[in-house]
Design an enzyme around this catalytic site. Structure first.
Site, PDB file in Angstrom:
ATOM      1  CD1 TRP A   1     -79.315  92.959  38.932  1.00 19.15           C
ATOM      2  CD2 TRP A   1     -81.404  93.432  38.272  1.00 19.15           C
ATOM      3  NE1 TRP A   1     -80.024  93.386  40.030  1.00 19.15           N
ATOM      4  CE2 TRP A   1     -81.297  93.674  39.645  1.00 19.15           C
ATOM      5  CE3 TRP A   1     -82.618  93.647  37.630  1.00 19.15           C
ATOM      6  CZ2 TRP A   1     -82.376  94.136  40.413  1.00 19.15           C
ATOM      7  CZ3 TRP A   1     -83.683  94.106  38.387  1.00 19.15           C
ATOM      8  CH2 TRP A   1     -83.560  94.337  39.752  1.00 19.15           C
TER       9      TRP A   1
ATOM     10  CG  ASP B   1     -79.315  88.518  41.795  1.00 19.28           C
ATOM     11  OD1 ASP B   1     -78.765  89.486  41.241  1.00 19.28           O
ATOM     12  OD2 ASP B   1     -80.093  88.630  42.772  1.00 19.28           O
TER      13      ASP B   1
ATOM     14  CB  ALA C   1     -80.465  99.595  30.080  1.00 20.71           C
TER      15      ALA C   1
ATOM     16  CG  ASP D   1     -79.632  95.509  43.574  1.00 21.21           C
ATOM     17  OD1 ASP D   1     -79.845  95.222  42.384  1.00 21.21           O
ATOM     18  OD2 ASP D   1     -79.571  94.653  44.473  1.00 21.21           O
TER      19      ASP D   1
END
Ligand SMILES: *[C@@H]1O[C@H](CO)[C@@H](O)[C@H](O)[C@H]1NC(C)=O
Ligand SMILES: *[C@@H]1O[C@H](CO)[C@@H](O)[C@H](O)[C@H]1NC(C)=O
Ligand SMILES: *[C@@H]1O[C@H](CO)[C@@H](O)[C@H](O)[C@H]1NC(C)=O
Ligand SMILES: *[C@@H]1O[C@H](CO)[C@@H](O)[C@H](O)[C@H]1NC(C)=O
Ligand SMILES: *[C@@H]1O[C@H](CO)[C@@H](O)[C@H](O)[C@H]1NC(C)=O
Ligand SMILES: *[C@@H]1O[C@H](CO)[C@@H](O)[C@H](O)[C@H]1NC(C)=O
Ligand SMILES: *[C@@H]1O[C@H](CO)[C@H](O)[C@H](O)[C@H]1NC(C)=O
Length: 434
Positions: free
Chosen positions: A222, A243, A225, A151
């Site tokens: 997520w 999410d 980048a 994560d």
């Protein structure tokens, strides 16, 4: 802060090591179960092993589901072992440690997944990996871990990216993933594989690859980048969005976003559209069905996220759909299904509530064609063979199977028009011409 691109490039010097594992792990989208959407932080060994047994007893293992993944909150929260520096499984909730759970999961013929964060603490505030990657990777290998979800919480300030990247589903961003122009905007052509985010994830890739154990690497930043542009050199899968939530708006929004990034998906590397919400929240049966169909069609990892002990049989059947699972796990065709027509909106419209509705993809057993109704009322959906890329040059009559009923519809000319319920999907496996 704004060190020159030249300096950033010198620091990067990326060692490109695609995650191609000898034994084929990660070549196809991962199939499994994860504790988070069902239990959040309220997790323990009993629940993990119960889930593993349900994976076997509900026939999900036979359908191809393999991984049983422990998400956040499995550790002693106060810190690492003061002597060895190793992470400590919570002795109350995991009395036999992670290795004890791994042994039992392996004895069922399944594999074990574990979770951490490329920061100082996990998202729920437990000790995490940054600065400890090698030690932790060897600990996970020694415990028998087969899948690592990594994560993106609690990133130290000196690891912040030089530039902003906006995930398109977040407010203020533009459809192409750029942010409104500020002094934090990346220059045109900026190579995001040199970003600090990519470096944080590459360090863990190298630590995992150094172990004498195959560990699937599930990167979870997520969509930040521009991960789709470098994920395939770093991990087996990468989350391409924020999410998921157990509602249709979230499912539709992730589908819309991913529909523009499916060119980054092929064997060994997969856009992860996040864990399945089937069985959770307020999805209707039609929405549950569409959610699964498109996650399989997009070749996302299919990670079940619900309490299997109470999952109704019709939902279990969705998760075991043989046509969709065969498409996801095809050994010959690695590319996902993609939109061939948007339907409600003009082609290439970026729209979170009404994503592309007409999709197709090739597979060993034929062309998978899906048509979704994104509207809030029933509507006809018209699939026309001549519009489907892999069919148009072949003919105008094909042997067709309905993927939901398994019914053999025989030889069908021109296409299929059908009334489709709210947020429901019709789907066909279109085989030989006839
Ligand atoms: C896990 O939680 C369940 C439900 O609260 C409980 O029955 C079980 O004893 C717990 N197991 C462990 C190892 O904490
Ligand atoms: C951030 O600081 C840590 C600890 O000093 C260091 O190991 C790491 O390399 C730094 N990160 C960057 C991107 O410079
Ligand atoms: C992204 O879209 C905006 C507005 O649609 C445009 O101004 C900008 O140039 C685009 N950026 C890139 C990198 O394509
Ligand atoms: C790696 O693991 C295999 C199987 O467990 C074992 O046979 C082999 O000796 C190990 N190699 C090293 C270098 O530790
Ligand atoms: C990802 O990397 C693998 C292994 O090198 C390669 O086979 C695959 O085609 C790559 N995916 C894409 C979309 O280029
Ligand atoms: C998305 O598409 C729907 C249907 O065409 C339309 O009503 C809605 O305004 C669109 N949303 C945005 C934000 O453009
Ligand atoms: C889809 O997922 C969950 C769970 O069961 C919802 O709460 C919803 O009820 C499901 N759809 C059904 C049963 O229609």
């Amino acid at each position: 802060m704004h060190c020159s691109i030249f300096v950033a490039a010198l620091l990067a010097l990326p060692v490109i090591q695609a995650l191609v594992q000898n034994d084929g792990v990660g070549r196809l989208p991962a199939l499994g179960w994860n504790s988070w959407n069902a239990y959040h932080c309220d997790v323990n060994a009993t629940k993990i092993l119960a889930a593993a047994n349900y994976v076997v007893n509900l026939g999900l293992k036979d359908a191809g589901y393999q991984y049983v993944n422990i998400d956040d909150c499995w550790e002693v929260q106060s810190g690492r072992d003061p002597t060895t520096g190793e992470l400590l499984p919570d002795p109350t909730t995991f009395p036999d440690g992670i290795s004890g759970v791994a042994d039992e999961v392996h004895a069922l013929g399944l594999k074990l997944g574990l979770y951490g964060s490329a920061g100082t603490e996990t998202c729920a505030g437990y000790p995490a990996e940054i600065g400890h990657e090698s030690l932790d990777a060897s600990t996970f290998a020694a415990w028998g871990v087969d899948y690592w979800k990594y994560d993106n919480c609690n990133v130290p300030s000196n690891w912040t990216d030089q530039y902003d990247f906006c995930v398109p589903d977040q407010s203020g961003s533009l459809p192409n993933g750029t942010c409104p122009v500020t002094d934090m905007t990346a220059p045109v052509g900026y190579d995001w594989s040199t970003s600090n985010t990519a470096k944080r994830y590459d360090i863990m890739r190298d630590a995992l690859l150094a172990q004498n154990r195959t560990i699937l690497y599930s990167l979870c930043c997520w969509g930040d980048a521009d991960v789709v542009s470098w994920g395939n050199n770093t991990a087996n899968s990468w989350r391409m969005s924020g999410d998921i939530q157990p509602n249709w708006a979230s499912v539709a929004s992730i589908m819309n976003e991913n529909s523009f990034w499916l060119g980054y998906v092929d064997f060994w590397g997969h856009n992860d559209a996040d864990m399945l919400e089937i069985g959770n929240g307020d999805l209707t049966i039609e929405e549950n069905r569409s959610h699964f169909a498109f996650w399989a069609a997009m070749k996302s990892p299919l990670i079940i996220g619900t309490d299997l002990s109470v999952l109704p049989a019709d939902h279990v059947d969705i998760l075991k759909n043989p046509y969709l699972l065969a498409f996801s796990q095809d050994e010959v065709f690695g590319a996902p299904a993609m939109p061939y027509k948007w339907g409600t909106n003009p082609d290439w419209t970026f729209n979170s509530t009404n994503p592309a509705e007409y999709w197709s993809g090739e597979s060993t057993r034929g062309t998978l064609v899906l048509a979704l109704n994104t509207l809030d009322e029933a509507a006809d959906r018209q699939i026309t063979w001549s519009e489907v890329p892999s069919l148009s040059a072949v003919g105008n009559s094909f042997h067709v199977i309905d993927i939901w009923t398994g019914e053999d519809l025989g030889c069908i000319s021109d296409g299929i028009t059908k009334s489709v319920g709210v947020h429901d999907t019709i789907g066909y496996l279109v085989g030989d011409s006839c």
